[in-house]
Design an enzyme around this catalytic site. Structure first.
Site, short mmCIF file in Angstrom:
data_model
loop_
_atom_site.label_atom_id
_atom_site.label_comp_id
_atom_site.label_asym_id
_atom_site.label_seq_id
_atom_site.Cartn_x
_atom_site.Cartn_y
_atom_site.Cartn_z
N CYS A 80 0.84 -1.21 0.00
CA CYS A 80 0.00 0.00 0.00
C CYS A 80 0.87 1.26 0.00
CB CYS A 80 -0.99 -0.04 1.16
SG CYS A 80 -2.36 1.12 0.97
N HIS A 185 -3.63 -5.12 -0.14
CA HIS A 185 -3.15 -5.72 1.11
C HIS A 185 -3.21 -7.24 1.03
CE1 HIS A 185 -2.89 -2.08 3.63
NE2 HIS A 185 -3.79 -1.62 2.79
N GLU A 187 -2.11 -9.35 3.10
CA GLU A 187 -2.36 -9.90 4.43
C GLU A 187 -3.84 -9.82 4.81
OE1 GLU A 187 -1.29 -6.98 3.78
OE2 GLU A 187 -1.82 -5.52 5.33
#
Lengths: 203, 257
Positions: A80, A185, A187
């Protein structure tokens, strides 16, 4: 032996990245300042504003740290705003500069093709993978979670990349030498995201 | 192109997860119960985001720590975006949420506190702030309430909604107190009556009882997403079924599985 480090420079939610690495059975070191220990994989997270995080990176001397370790051959992943900081500038914070490892400027999202699209861009969007090696075992249409108001429209030279679309096409992932970076993202992107992280750690 | 979002919410208060009906809480079970009976980790594969709401009437430190402890156990095996909120009154409250895994926080009773909003946005970015407006219909007007529905705000829903458009926030969630927990569907009458359109993502909360309720709401052009906190109807396979229903109805939604 793979040694993984996450740079902690006040960039929001690093707990989730640590969480995903631990789930994949990896140990991870959280760096609050540059370290002489060699790490084979370095992750730069990024939730926050470009200007503030750019300042933090420099105050803590992580700018030099990243450049030196890239030269030493560490694999690097920016997430990001951690991606945006690899470039030169962002309209979010005029006058502030990124690391300039890649040429380009992030612009405010301007969905000309659909003026009714709300901002920021929040949610899962698909990535169109052109020639990115690290995406090899993912579905051709992989969905990742995005939450951002600025994007990179112009594809940088000499990189492998993915694009995504939100009103306009933009660069959502890049791969150049030992540098990897995503606007999304991983994750936060369910199993698809974990697979991508695992692919990175296999390098 | 925008992919619509389905968000699952968990309502937490004093060791238990709850159902809510018109803002009255009913205990359902604790974290062990949730993990054991509701295949919670599996459910989370079918959602775009997970939201944790602290709905306790008391917001002391001890209660908050227990809330975060529950979140930290649940999110160990969940890799979806996370929103956390409830009782955020100052910057430190928000910071704690981010440190405990939030990608976004939501502000409810303090939504008019511009200093608070700007301070959080300076550090974490405006995209990380969601505003929840609780409202109910009184005669023909839609009124906003704070403090768990107990305190009437000075302005009506439209006025507050328009005021929020140029603030440093990421999205606006409209939560119908009347529809909350009824299972009768989202308050699309309000949405159509007020003819709302928004520069920021607009989400509805309150009223989902079956997959078709979610489909009908997401079918509206200006609704970016919905939140359901209905533990009984929307856990297990139901969210998967809901996504498939949306997809077959040509609603733009991500292929998560």
């Amino acid at each position: 032996m793979k040694e993984i480090a996450i740079i902690d420079y006040g960039a929001g939610n690093i707990a989730s990245i640590v969480n995903s690495l631990e789930y994949l059975g990896r140990k991870v070191k959280i760096l609050k300042e540059p370290s002489d220990t060699h790490y084979s994989h370095i992750i730069l997270p990024g939730v926050g504003s470009f200007g503030k995080l750019s300042d933090n990176l420099k105050i803590l001397n992580f700018d030099r740290y990243i450049i030196e370790n890239l030269k030493k051959g560490s694999f690097f992943f920016g997430i990001c705003v951690g991606m945006q900081l690899l470039f030169e500038q962002s309209e979010e914070s005029p006058g502030k500069s990124g690391l300039g490892l890649l040429k380009g400027k992030f612009e405010k999202i301007l969905p000309l093709k659909d003026r009714f699209l709300p901002l920021p861009h929040v949610g899962f969007s698909k990535t169109n993978n052109y020639n990115v090696k690290i995406f090899e075992n993912l579905r051709s249409e992989a969905y990742f979670y995005f939450i951002h108001s600025y994007y990179l429209k112009k594809v940088p030279e000499n990189v492998n990349y993915c694009t995504s679309e939100y009103g306009e096409k933009f660069v959502s992932f890049i791969e150049k030498d030992n540098i990897y970076a995503s606007q999304f993202h991983p994750e936060k992107s369910h199993k698809t995201g974990l697979t991508l992280i695992e692919n990175f750690l296999k390098l | 192109m925008q992919n619509k979002r389905i968000i699952f919410g968990l309502l937490y208060s004093e060791n238990y997860f709850h159902l809510s009906r018109n803002f009255r809480l009913q205990k359902v079970g604790d974290i062990e119960w949730l993990q054991k009976n509701y295949a919670f980790n599996e459910t989370c594969q079918y959602i775009d985001e997970l939201a944790f709401f602290l709905v306790s009437r008391k917001h002391d430190k001890k209660e908050k720590l227990k809330f975060f402890k529950n979140i930290n156990i649940l999110r160990k095996k969940i890799f979806s975006p996370i929103m956390i909120g409830g009782g955020i009154q100052e910057f430190e409250d928000a910071k704690l949420c981010f440190e405990n895994g939030a990608d976004k926080i939501f502000i409810n009773s303090e939504f008019e506190n511009i200093d608070l909003i700007n301070k959080i946005s300076d550090t974490y970015g405006s995209q990380s702030i969601s505003i929840v407006l609780d409202y109910r219909k009184v005669n023909t007007e839609y009124l906003v309430y704070t403090n768990c529905g107990s305190k009437k705000n000075n302005f009506n829903l439209t006025k507050n909604f328009l005021n929020l458009q140029n603030k440093n926030i990421g999205e606006i969630i409209l939560h119908s107190i009347d529809q909350d927990g009824t299972g009768n569907g989202f308050d699309l009458d309000m949405f159509r009556n007020l003819n709302l359109s928004s520069k920021k993502p607009l989400l509805l909360m309150g009223g989902a009882g079956k997959p078709i309720n979610i489909k009908e709401a997401l079918n509206e052009k200006f609704i970016s997403g919905v939140i359901t906190a209905n533990l009984f109807n929307f856990i297990g396979n139901t969210l998967k079924v809901t996504r498939e229903l949306c997809k077959s109805s040509r609603i733009q939604i991500a292929n998560l599985f």
